[in-house]
Design a protein around this motif. Structure first.
Motif, PDB file in Angstrom:
ATOM      1  N   LEU A 133      43.502  14.652  53.274  1.00 20.85           N
ATOM      2  CA  LEU A 133      42.143  15.176  53.147  1.00 20.85           C
ATOM      3  C   LEU A 133      41.603  14.692  51.807  1.00 20.85           C
ATOM      4  CD1 LEU A 133      40.957  18.802  53.735  1.00 20.85           C
ATOM      5  CD2 LEU A 133      40.458  17.650  51.592  1.00 20.85           C
ATOM      6  N   MET A 134      40.477  14.008  51.856  1.00 20.40           N
ATOM      7  CA  MET A 134      39.783  13.578  50.640  1.00 20.40           C
ATOM      8  C   MET A 134      38.419  14.250  50.647  1.00 20.40           C
ATOM      9  SD  MET A 134      41.687  11.423  48.880  1.00 20.40           S
ATOM     10  CE  MET A 134      40.517  10.576  47.858  1.00 20.40           C
ATOM     11  N   ALA A 135      38.158  15.031  49.618  1.00 25.84           N
ATOM     12  CA  ALA A 135      36.898  15.765  49.536  1.00 25.84           C
ATOM     13  C   ALA A 135      36.217  15.461  48.209  1.00 25.84           C
ATOM     14  CB  ALA A 135      37.153  17.258  49.668  1.00 25.84           C
ATOM     15  N   HIS A 136      34.936  15.153  48.265  1.00 26.32           N
ATOM     16  CA  HIS A 136      34.147  14.880  47.068  1.00 26.32           C
ATOM     17  C   HIS A 136      33.143  16.015  46.885  1.00 26.32           C
ATOM     18  CE1 HIS A 136      35.690  10.955  48.337  1.00 26.32           C
ATOM     19  NE2 HIS A 136      35.804  10.754  47.038  1.00 26.32           N
ATOM     20  N   ASP A 137      33.133  16.573  45.675  1.00 26.53           N
ATOM     21  CA  ASP A 137      32.242  17.688  45.376  1.00 26.53           C
ATOM     22  C   ASP A 137      30.785  17.246  45.334  1.00 26.53           C
ATOM     23  OD1 ASP A 137      34.688  18.915  44.963  1.00 26.53           O
ATOM     24  OD2 ASP A 137      34.316  19.405  42.851  1.00 26.53           O
ATOM     25  N   LYS A 138      29.907  18.186  45.642  1.00 29.94           N
ATOM     26  CA  LYS A 138      28.468  17.954  45.460  1.00 29.94           C
ATOM     27  C   LYS A 138      28.199  17.794  43.966  1.00 29.94           C
ATOM     28  CE  LYS A 138      27.029  20.727  49.416  1.00 29.94           C
ATOM     29  NZ  LYS A 138      26.430  22.013  49.827  1.00 29.94           N
ATOM     30  N   SER A 139      27.182  17.049  43.634  1.00 29.79           N
ATOM     31  CA  SER A 139      26.782  16.879  42.241  1.00 29.79           C
ATOM     32  C   SER A 139      26.439  18.237  41.632  1.00 29.79           C
ATOM     33  CB  SER A 139      25.573  15.947  42.173  1.00 29.79           C
ATOM     34  OG  SER A 139      25.169  15.775  40.836  1.00 29.79           O
ATOM     35  N   GLY A 164      45.898  18.211  44.751  1.00 30.32           N
ATOM     36  CA  GLY A 164      45.407  18.231  43.383  1.00 30.32           C
ATOM     37  C   GLY A 164      43.965  17.802  43.316  1.00 30.32           C
ATOM     38  N   PRO A 165      43.322  18.129  42.192  1.00 27.81           N
ATOM     39  CA  PRO A 165      41.919  17.753  42.019  1.00 27.81           C
ATOM     40  C   PRO A 165      41.781  16.300  41.570  1.00 27.81           C
ATOM     41  CG  PRO A 165      42.656  18.947  40.093  1.00 27.81           C
ATOM     42  CD  PRO A 165      43.802  18.951  41.074  1.00 27.81           C
ATOM     43  N   MET A 166      40.660  15.716  41.933  1.00 30.38           N
ATOM     44  CA  MET A 166      40.281  14.417  41.371  1.00 30.38           C
ATOM     45  C   MET A 166      39.388  14.718  40.173  1.00 30.38           C
ATOM     46  SD  MET A 166      39.620  12.128  44.782  1.00 30.38           S
ATOM     47  CE  MET A 166      38.449  13.252  45.555  1.00 30.38           C
ATOM     48  N   LYS A 167      39.379  13.806  39.204  1.00 24.08           N
ATOM     49  CA  LYS A 167      38.561  14.004  38.005  1.00 24.08           C
ATOM     50  C   LYS A 167      37.601  12.843  37.816  1.00 24.08           C
ATOM     51  CE  LYS A 167      41.547  17.022  35.371  1.00 24.08           C
ATOM     52  NZ  LYS A 167      42.096  17.257  34.028  1.00 24.08           N
ATOM     53  N   ASN A 168      36.462  13.154  37.207  1.00 19.75           N
ATOM     54  CA  ASN A 168      35.478  12.111  36.905  1.00 19.75           C
ATOM     55  C   ASN A 168      35.760  11.524  35.521  1.00 19.75           C
ATOM     56  OD1 ASN A 168      34.446  13.963  35.031  1.00 19.75           O
ATOM     57  ND2 ASN A 168      32.739  14.567  36.336  1.00 19.75           N
ATOM     58  N   ALA A 169      34.903  10.622  35.067  1.00 23.74           N
ATOM     59  CA  ALA A 169      35.102   9.942  33.785  1.00 23.74           C
ATOM     60  C   ALA A 169      35.093  10.901  32.599  1.00 23.74           C
ATOM     61  CB  ALA A 169      34.035   8.862  33.603  1.00 23.74           C
ATOM     62  N   ASP A 190      36.237  16.110  34.197  1.00 19.95           N
ATOM     63  CA  ASP A 190      35.940  17.314  34.980  1.00 19.95           C
ATOM     64  C   ASP A 190      36.413  17.131  36.423  1.00 19.95           C
ATOM     65  OD1 ASP A 190      34.601  18.649  32.874  1.00 19.95           O
ATOM     66  OD2 ASP A 190      32.755  17.545  33.330  1.00 19.95           O
ATOM     67  N   MET A 191      36.882  18.217  37.036  1.00 19.18           N
ATOM     68  CA  MET A 191      37.259  18.172  38.441  1.00 19.18           C
ATOM     69  C   MET A 191      36.016  17.846  39.272  1.00 19.18           C
ATOM     70  SD  MET A 191      39.839  21.453  38.678  1.00 19.18           S
ATOM     71  CE  MET A 191      38.727  22.549  37.784  1.00 19.18           C
ATOM     72  N   CYS A 192      36.198  16.938  40.248  1.00 19.67           N
ATOM     73  CA  CYS A 192      35.036  16.506  41.039  1.00 19.67           C
ATOM     74  C   CYS A 192      35.390  16.294  42.507  1.00 19.67           C
ATOM     75  CB  CYS A 192      34.447  15.235  40.456  1.00 19.67           C
ATOM     76  SG  CYS A 192      35.558  13.822  40.539  1.00 19.67           S
ATOM     77  N   GLY A 193      36.575  16.680  42.919  1.00 21.98           N
ATOM     78  CA  GLY A 193      36.987  16.498  44.297  1.00 21.98           C
ATOM     79  C   GLY A 193      38.424  16.938  44.481  1.00 21.98           C
ATOM     80  N   SER A 194      38.914  16.795  45.696  1.00 22.90           N
ATOM     81  CA  SER A 194      40.277  17.210  46.020  1.00 22.90           C
ATOM     82  C   SER A 194      40.956  16.172  46.896  1.00 22.90           C
ATOM     83  CB  SER A 194      40.262  18.538  46.797  1.00 22.90           C
ATOM     84  OG  SER A 194      39.695  19.567  46.031  1.00 22.90           O
TER      85      SER A 194
END
Length: 90
Positions: A5-11, A38-43, A46-50
């Protein structure tokens, strides 16, 4: 079957993620089908997805699991993809 499962958070949704994090983590633990997560992080760090790997009987079970995630119910995600995943290493 393993499903990624790859999920990208809303802005701008970091507050939604933080508000629902405890419920999300409890859900991951309680369902018994999460292989890794685990969470994905942006540059900015900050957490920005899963990214979550589920061990489920079929894609329908993964879809149901994803729909019942507290993050999904809170409207955190801009998009979610589910794909069968094959473990090669690890």
């Amino acid at each position: 079957m393993l499903v990624c499962l790859m999920a990208h958070d809303k802005s701008g949704a970091l507050p939604i993620r933080k508000e629902n994090r405890e419920a999300h983590l409890a859900y991951l633990e309680s369902t018994g089908c999460v292989t890794l997560a685990g969470p994905m992080k942006n540059a900015q760090g900050d957490m920005c997805g899963s990214m979550i790997v589920l061990d489920v009987p079929d894609l329908a079970a993964a879809e149901s699991w994803a729909a019942n995630d507290p993050y999904a119910k809170a409207g955190l995600f801009e998009n979610v993809t589910l794909r069968e995943w094959v473990r090669v290493v690890g």
